[in-house]
Design a protein around this motif. Structure first.
Motif, PDB file in Angstrom:
ATOM      1  N   VAL A 175       0.855  -1.198   0.000  1.00  0.00           N
ATOM      2  CA  VAL A 175       0.000   0.000   0.000  1.00  0.00           C
ATOM      3  C   VAL A 175       0.885   1.239   0.000  1.00  0.00           C
ATOM      4  O   VAL A 175       1.993   1.226   0.539  1.00  0.00           O
ATOM      5  N   ILE A 176       0.377   2.311  -0.606  1.00  0.00           N
ATOM      6  CA  ILE A 176       1.061   3.591  -0.617  1.00  0.00           C
ATOM      7  C   ILE A 176       0.036   4.676  -0.353  1.00  0.00           C
ATOM      8  O   ILE A 176      -1.081   4.628  -0.865  1.00  0.00           O
ATOM      9  N   ASN A 177       0.420   5.661   0.464  1.00  0.00           N
ATOM     10  CA  ASN A 177      -0.526   6.739   0.746  1.00  0.00           C
ATOM     11  C   ASN A 177      -0.528   7.748  -0.398  1.00  0.00           C
ATOM     12  O   ASN A 177       0.256   7.644  -1.348  1.00  0.00           O
ATOM     13  N   TRP A 178      -1.399   8.749  -0.313  1.00  0.00           N
ATOM     14  CA  TRP A 178      -1.540   9.670  -1.441  1.00  0.00           C
ATOM     15  C   TRP A 178      -0.259  10.458  -1.664  1.00  0.00           C
ATOM     16  O   TRP A 178       0.066  10.813  -2.789  1.00  0.00           O
ATOM     17  N   GLY A 179       0.478  10.755  -0.612  1.00  0.00           N
ATOM     18  CA  GLY A 179       1.698  11.543  -0.753  1.00  0.00           C
ATOM     19  C   GLY A 179       2.893  10.725  -1.230  1.00  0.00           C
ATOM     20  O   GLY A 179       3.913  11.287  -1.626  1.00  0.00           O
ATOM     21  N   GLY A 180       2.781   9.412  -1.165  1.00  0.00           N
ATOM     22  CA  GLY A 180       3.879   8.562  -1.591  1.00  0.00           C
ATOM     23  C   GLY A 180       4.971   8.369  -0.561  1.00  0.00           C
ATOM     24  O   GLY A 180       5.989   7.749  -0.850  1.00  0.00           O
TER      25      GLY A 180
ATOM     26  N   SER B 219       5.132   2.549  -5.928  1.00  0.00           N
ATOM     27  CA  SER B 219       5.380   3.979  -6.101  1.00  0.00           C
ATOM     28  C   SER B 219       4.200   4.606  -6.824  1.00  0.00           C
ATOM     29  O   SER B 219       3.329   3.895  -7.327  1.00  0.00           O
ATOM     30  N   ARG B 220       4.166   5.944  -6.845  1.00  0.00           N
ATOM     31  CA  ARG B 220       3.129   6.608  -7.622  1.00  0.00           C
ATOM     32  C   ARG B 220       3.746   7.782  -8.363  1.00  0.00           C
ATOM     33  O   ARG B 220       4.742   8.349  -7.920  1.00  0.00           O
ATOM     34  N   ASP B 221       3.145   8.160  -9.480  1.00  0.00           N
ATOM     35  CA  ASP B 221       3.729   9.197 -10.312  1.00  0.00           C
ATOM     36  C   ASP B 221       3.484  10.578  -9.714  1.00  0.00           C
ATOM     37  O   ASP B 221       2.787  10.732  -8.716  1.00  0.00           O
ATOM     38  N   ASN B 222       4.109  11.584 -10.318  1.00  0.00           N
ATOM     39  CA  ASN B 222       4.033  12.933  -9.753  1.00  0.00           C
ATOM     40  C   ASN B 222       2.606  13.451  -9.684  1.00  0.00           C
ATOM     41  O   ASN B 222       2.253  14.213  -8.783  1.00  0.00           O
TER      42      ASN B 222
ATOM     43  N   TYR C 277       2.329   2.247  -9.278  1.00  0.00           N
ATOM     44  CA  TYR C 277       3.066   1.155  -9.882  1.00  0.00           C
ATOM     45  C   TYR C 277       3.448   0.108  -8.839  1.00  0.00           C
ATOM     46  O   TYR C 277       3.713   0.434  -7.672  1.00  0.00           O
ATOM     47  N   LEU C 278       3.504  -1.114  -9.262  1.00  0.00           N
ATOM     48  CA  LEU C 278       4.045  -2.193  -8.435  1.00  0.00           C
ATOM     49  C   LEU C 278       5.147  -2.860  -9.250  1.00  0.00           C
ATOM     50  O   LEU C 278       4.872  -3.595 -10.198  1.00  0.00           O
TER      51      LEU C 278
END
Length: 123
Positions: free
Chosen positions: A49-54, A70-73, A79-80
């Motif tokens: 899991v990842i929060n909204w802020g990354g 991770s998540r994009d800008n 992404y996993l």
């Protein structure tokens, strides 16, 4: 929030795959996003899991050191990255979202789901 998972496929043990989860809808970038997986005959299990802020990330023990989330800008794609894949990683992988980042991380705690993407790891 609508979620679209992609990136699954067939890979040999030891190989890598990257899954993507594209989120759309109001405030999609503000949601915590998790990955779950479900193997045949087994219950759906939490992966990462990842929060909204990354900046808050959590993994289940079996994937630590091998998977990376991770998540994009724009915060709308998560992404996993899956490395050193094992046959036991074979499953349908789902992304899911909820408004808050908090434990527990069970399927019932998530409000929005994408369709699954099949990951098959061959020996």
């Amino acid at each position: 929030v609508q979620l679209q998972a992609s990136g699954g496929g067939l890979v040999q043990a030891g190989g890598s795959l990257r899954l993507s989860c594209a989120a759309s809808g109001p405030d999609a970038s503000r949601f915590a996003v998790a990955w779950f997986r479900q193997a045949p005959g087994k219950e759906r299990e939490f992966v990462a899991v990842i929060n909204w802020g990354g900046d808050l990330i959590y993994y289940t023990d079996s994937v630590k050191g091998r998977f990376s989330v991770s998540r994009d800008n724009a915060k709308t794609t998560v992404y996993l990255q899956m490395n050193s894949l094992k046959t036991e990683d074979t499953a349908v992988y789902y992304c899911a979202a909820r408004a808050t980042y908090s434990r527990p991380h069970t399927p019932d705690d998530y409000d929005y789901w994408g369709q699954g993407t099949q990951v098959t790891v061959s020996s």
